[in-house]
Write a protein that holds these residues in place. Sequence first.
Motif, PDB file in Angstrom:
ATOM      1  N   HIS A   1       0.836  -1.205   0.000  1.00  0.00           N
ATOM      2  CA  HIS A   1       0.000   0.000   0.000  1.00  0.00           C
ATOM      3  C   HIS A   1       0.872   1.257   0.000  1.00  0.00           C
ATOM      4  O   HIS A   1       2.023   1.239   0.473  1.00  0.00           O
TER       5      HIS A   1
ATOM      6  N   GLY B   1      -7.424  -2.582   3.771  1.00  0.00           N
ATOM      7  CA  GLY B   1      -7.969  -1.352   3.186  1.00  0.00           C
ATOM      8  C   GLY B   1      -7.145  -0.162   3.638  1.00  0.00           C
ATOM      9  O   GLY B   1      -6.762  -0.069   4.808  1.00  0.00           O
TER      10      GLY B   1
ATOM     11  N   THR C   1      -7.466   2.029  -1.937  1.00  0.00           N
ATOM     12  CA  THR C   1      -7.573   0.686  -2.495  1.00  0.00           C
ATOM     13  C   THR C   1      -7.736  -0.369  -1.411  1.00  0.00           C
ATOM     14  O   THR C   1      -7.448  -0.136  -0.241  1.00  0.00           O
ATOM     15  N   ILE C   2      -8.195  -1.531  -1.862  1.00  0.00           N
ATOM     16  CA  ILE C   2      -8.265  -2.735  -1.032  1.00  0.00           C
ATOM     17  C   ILE C   2      -7.381  -3.777  -1.714  1.00  0.00           C
ATOM     18  O   ILE C   2      -7.445  -3.941  -2.933  1.00  0.00           O
TER      19      ILE C   2
ATOM     20  N   HIS D   1     -13.211   2.959  -4.662  1.00  0.00           N
ATOM     21  CA  HIS D   1     -13.490   4.025  -3.699  1.00  0.00           C
ATOM     22  C   HIS D   1     -12.760   5.305  -4.107  1.00  0.00           C
ATOM     23  O   HIS D   1     -11.654   5.259  -4.660  1.00  0.00           O
TER      24      HIS D   1
ATOM     25  N   VAL E   1     -10.280   4.222   2.539  1.00  0.00           N
ATOM     26  CA  VAL E   1     -11.051   3.047   2.929  1.00  0.00           C
ATOM     27  C   VAL E   1     -10.939   2.894   4.444  1.00  0.00           C
ATOM     28  O   VAL E   1      -9.843   2.855   4.994  1.00  0.00           O
TER      29      VAL E   1
ATOM     30  N   ILE F   1     -13.497  -2.958   6.307  1.00  0.00           N
ATOM     31  CA  ILE F   1     -13.832  -4.039   5.383  1.00  0.00           C
ATOM     32  C   ILE F   1     -14.389  -5.208   6.176  1.00  0.00           C
ATOM     33  O   ILE F   1     -14.133  -5.356   7.368  1.00  0.00           O
TER      34      ILE F   1
ATOM     35  N   SER G   1     -16.978  -3.183   1.843  1.00  0.00           N
ATOM     36  CA  SER G   1     -16.080  -2.116   2.295  1.00  0.00           C
ATOM     37  C   SER G   1     -16.836  -0.804   2.403  1.00  0.00           C
ATOM     38  O   SER G   1     -17.831  -0.585   1.708  1.00  0.00           O
TER      39      SER G   1
ATOM     40  N   ALA H   1     -16.006   3.659   3.137  1.00  0.00           N
ATOM     41  CA  ALA H   1     -14.908   4.617   2.994  1.00  0.00           C
ATOM     42  C   ALA H   1     -15.388   6.029   3.270  1.00  0.00           C
ATOM     43  O   ALA H   1     -16.578   6.289   3.478  1.00  0.00           O
TER      44      ALA H   1
END
Length: 451
Positions: free
Chosen positions: A288, A328, A333-334, A350, A354, A357, A368, A370
């Motif tokens: 991430h 998340g 992003t997930i 999204h 986020v 989840i 999810s 957000a």
Amino acid sequence: MSRILTARQAEELHKSIIAYLAANGLPSTAAALRAELNLGEETFDAETAKKYETLLEKKWTSVVRLQKKIMELETRSATLQSELENVSPAFLSKRNQDPASWLPRSPPRHSLESHRDTVNCVAFHPVFSSIASGSDDCTIKIWDWEFGELERTIKAHTQAVRDVDFGGPKGGVLMASCSTDLTIKLWDPADGYKNIRTLQGHDHSISTVRFVPSGNLLVSASGDQTLRLWDTATGYCVKTLSGHAGWVRDVYPSIDGRFLLSTGNDRTIRLWDISLSNPENIATLAGHENVIKCCALAPPTSYQYLAAWAGMKTPPPATSTAEFMASGSRDKTIKIWDARGTCLGTLVGHDNWVSAIAFHPGGKYLLSVADDKTLRCWDLSQEGKCVKVLGDAHEQFITCLRWATAASGDAPASNGAAADGQRGQSNAPNPQIRCVIATGSMDTTVRVFAN
């Protein structure tokens, strides 16, 4: 060539063109067109020119906007048509009756209002139709989600309540809460939510608290960069897990109580084996681009779908409880991972951070929420395709999401880790799945979506 415009439409178009040319410094061209069209002063005076000089630009921009809107609607229509063609009436009927295929829909069954500030957390009682919520207003509120009624307000923390959870040893259900006041409190729902113990030891705000299934353990995550394991019977801290290099934002126990998944500001997800006498960080996942706010271990019911993502011919056994996981992030992003630390896929959709989840207990979906105020449903059998968006879930940022635990006469597992996940990988209808979820928001409401 046949004429498309009527005589009146053509006359208005000619006047608009002449007025546009004159207004944009092309008087000779405008005069030539007027002469060729025989538009004298009696039909095209200064007042008429003023009336028409911006009409062409307005019409042009309107047409462009309409064309863009038409293209968007055509794309959406084609997508919906494709989905309809792939879904038979028999499947639709089955999906409406099958808890494993149930997804939340608007409007919510209840919008619970009583908090005076942001709702940070929600948790379901594993047996009764009670739901707890914690808020920046320093209170915990207990609601009946079946009837949408407030049952009680608990005032004990001196600062914001960051998380709540139900769980505990076999034969008893406890509620735990944590706060920025650096304390964790244990409550007895059977005794009017009496505060039976206060746990202290963290040096910074406590983000998350979760009961670990199969025992007396409770785990907490904090801004002091540690995870702590507590004995709920004595209130003692029995282990401190260090490894994160920043605020630990979330922790998620496996359904058998053997593993923990944690994440935070250092942009890593860490898998811990706490069955060992000295718990170990057995995997560290990175990918991430911003703070990772939430994480979850996939239930075994999801293995049949996620095995294909990992290139596996057969799903892992249901007894292996930490094969796949999701995270998340504030990078919007997930990500889906396997236990070896490989990112299997990234779910993009999204438009903001986020915040929470949850895997569907049936295994096929991931949900999810957000800061873009939406709740999204991702189909794991279609490589994580977003199949549903609730754009009106809340009026402000959505902070939390929880799925109701499976109804069972046995001792509860940790909230969010449904016991039915241990029963194999079938996606067949499961009467134990509660088709109920709850969300909390900065708009101070708790919303319950139920079948």
